[in-house]
Design an enzyme around this catalytic site. Structure first.
Site, short mmCIF file in Angstrom:
data_model
loop_
_atom_site.label_atom_id
_atom_site.label_comp_id
_atom_site.label_asym_id
_atom_site.label_seq_id
_atom_site.Cartn_x
_atom_site.Cartn_y
_atom_site.Cartn_z
N LEU A 16 23.27 63.27 17.75
CA LEU A 16 21.83 62.99 17.76
C LEU A 16 21.60 61.71 18.55
O LEU A 16 22.06 60.64 18.14
CB LEU A 16 21.31 62.77 16.33
CG LEU A 16 21.01 63.98 15.45
CD1 LEU A 16 20.48 63.48 14.11
CD2 LEU A 16 19.99 64.92 16.07
N ALA A 17 20.90 61.81 19.65
CA ALA A 17 20.68 60.63 20.51
C ALA A 17 20.04 59.50 19.72
O ALA A 17 19.06 59.70 19.00
CB ALA A 17 19.81 61.02 21.69
N GLN A 69 30.66 65.75 23.76
CA GLN A 69 29.75 66.80 24.20
C GLN A 69 29.19 66.47 25.57
O GLN A 69 28.66 65.38 25.78
CB GLN A 69 28.60 66.97 23.20
CG GLN A 69 27.73 68.18 23.57
CD GLN A 69 26.53 68.33 22.67
OE1 GLN A 69 25.55 67.60 22.81
NE2 GLN A 69 26.59 69.28 21.74
N CYS A 100 20.35 72.01 23.83
CA CYS A 100 19.33 70.94 23.86
C CYS A 100 18.01 71.47 24.41
O CYS A 100 17.96 72.01 25.51
CB CYS A 100 19.82 69.77 24.71
SG CYS A 100 18.60 68.44 24.79
N ASN A 199 24.25 75.72 12.15
CA ASN A 199 23.51 74.48 12.34
C ASN A 199 22.01 74.77 12.27
O ASN A 199 21.55 75.81 12.70
CB ASN A 199 23.88 73.88 13.71
CG ASN A 199 23.04 72.67 14.10
OD1 ASN A 199 22.38 72.69 15.12
ND2 ASN A 199 23.05 71.63 13.32
N GLY A 223 22.85 67.38 11.31
CA GLY A 223 22.34 66.32 12.16
C GLY A 223 21.29 65.51 11.44
O GLY A 223 21.59 64.55 10.74
N ARG A 224 20.03 65.96 11.59
CA ARG A 224 18.93 65.20 10.99
C ARG A 224 19.05 65.10 9.47
O ARG A 224 18.57 64.13 8.88
CB ARG A 224 17.59 65.82 11.40
CG ARG A 224 17.29 65.62 12.89
CD ARG A 224 15.97 66.21 13.33
NE ARG A 224 15.92 67.66 13.16
CZ ARG A 224 14.81 68.38 13.29
NH1 ARG A 224 13.66 67.78 13.56
NH2 ARG A 224 14.83 69.69 13.15
#
Length: 309
Positions: A16-17, A69, A100, A199, A223-224
Site C-alpha cells: 500500500l503506497a 512488486q 492497480c 484479497n 492491505g487496508r
C-alpha cells in the site's frame, strides 16, 4: 515449496503506497505475517536508477521471504528491471502488478490495464519467469477490467509460469468501493493448480477466516484492513479473535521505534497519521491526537504513546 509453505494458509501484507514501508512491514512480520511485499515499484523508475526507488527496495532483516512488486507494460523494460533485481540480495519473489486501478498507472498501460490485453500480460509474466533468478514469480490481479473473467486471467498467469497468484475480488471499474466478489475468487482458485491468495475487504480476523473457508484459497492478503490494526496478523497466527491491550501497545511502540530507526527524528512526524488510526475508539483520543500533532521530539512522543495506550 522452498521458503513459502502453502500446506497451511499463508498471511500476506499487501503493498500500500505510503503505508507499507519498511518499518510497518517489519512489525507485521514480527507479529505474524508470513510474507511481506514492497510498495509497488515502477520498472521504468528502477531502470532509470531512481534513488527513491532503490530506498523502497530496502527490506528489514526479519523480512524473509520478501517480495518486490513491479509494474510495467514493456517487456524489454521489465526484463531490464528483473536483471537489476537479480543483483540485489534478499529478494525471494518478483511480483507483477496487474491490479492497480490508479488512473496514472492504467494510462501508462501498467497495473490493471494489462487485464485488457491478456496476451501481453502473459508475455510479461513469461519474461519475468525467464530472466528472474529469484525463487518465485507471482502475479497480483483483479477479476477483470470491466467484465469478470477470473478463470481466464488465472489460467493465463498459470500457463505463463506464475508460481502463485493473488486475486483481488473486484474489477478495475469496481475501484475500491464495489462489493468484493468472493465467488469470482473461488472460481479463479478452482480453475488452476497453482496456489491462489484471496484479497479484498479482509478487515477482521473473523472475515479472514470466513474468506479462507469460503473460497478454499491458499492464503489471504490484507492491505487496508491492517492499517491501524496490524495485530490482525497476530490474531490469524494465534487463531484468536481476542487481542489484549498489552499486545496492541507492544505493536504500536515497536512500530514507532522502527520508524525512528529508519527515518530518523522525522519519523515522529510521519508517525502521526498512524497514531490517528491507532487511537480510534480509545477514550480521550481527540485530545491525544491534538497533542501529538504538535510534537516533533521522538522521546516526548514515545512517552506519550506509552502513557496513552
Amino acid at each position: 515449496m522452498g521458503k513459502l509453505d502453502f500446506s497451511l494458509p499463508i498471511y500476506v501484507l499487501a503493498p500500500l503506497a505510503g503505508f507499507t514501508d519498511l518499518p510497518f512491514r517489519s512489525v507485521v512480520k514480527k507479529f505474524g505475517a508470513d510474507l511481506t511485499v514492497s510498495e509497488m515499484i515502477s520498472s521504468n523508475a528502477l531502470v532509470h536508477n531512481s534513488s527513491k526507488t532503490y530506498k523502497m527496495l530496502q527490506k528489514a532483516p526479519n523480512e524473509e521471504p520478501y517480495a518486490v512488486q513491479i509494474a510495467g507494460n514493456d517487456k524489454d523494460i521489465v526484463k531490464e528491471a528483473v536483471l537489476i533485481l537479480n543483483d540485489i540480495e534478499g529478494i525471494d519473489i518478483i511480483d507483477l502488478n496487474c491490479g492497480c486501478p490508479v488512473p496514472k498507472v492504467v494510462r501508462s498501460g501498467g497495473g490493471s490495464a494489462l487485464l485488457k490485453d491478456l496476451k501481453k500480460m502473459g508475455e510479461i509474466i513469461e519474461t519475468i519467469k525467464k530472466y528472474s533468478e529469484k525463487e518465485y514469480t507471482s502475479v497480483k490481479v483483479r477479476i477483470g477490467f470491466d467484465e469478470k473473467i477470473p478463470e481466464k486471467i488465472a489460467k493465463v498467469c498459470e500457463s505463463a509460469g506464475a508460481d502463485f497468484i493473488t486475486v483481488h475480488g473486484r474489477t478495475r471499474s469496481g475501484g475500491f468501493k464495489a462489493p468484493v466478489d468472493y465467488d469470482a475468487i473461488k472460481r479463479a482458485k478452482e480453475s488452476v493448480s497453482i496456489p491462489v491468495i484471496a484479497n479484498g475487504d479482509i478487515t477482521s480476523y473473523e472475515k479472514a477466516e470466513w474468506v479462507l473457508e469460503y473460497t478454499k484459497t491458499d492464503g489471504v492478503m490484507i492491505g487496508r484492513g491492517a492499517i491501524g490494526k496490524p495485530w490482525i496478523f497476530y490474531q490469524l497466527k494465534h487463531k484468536t479473535s481476542d487481542i489484549s491491550p498489552e499486545i496492541k501497545k507492544e505493536i504500536i511502540v515497536e512500530h514507532f521505534d522502527k520508524m525512528i530507526e529508519f527515518y530518523g527524528d522525522y519519523g515522529a512526524v510521519m508517525f502521526r497519521k498512524h497514531l490517528h488510526t491507532y487511537s480510534k475508539g480509545y477514550q480521550g483520543a481527540s485530545a491525544f491526537r491534538d497533542k501529538i500533532n504538535r510534537i516533533t521530539d521522538p522521546k516526548e512522543m514515545r512517552k506519550l504513546i506509552i502513557e496513552f495506550f
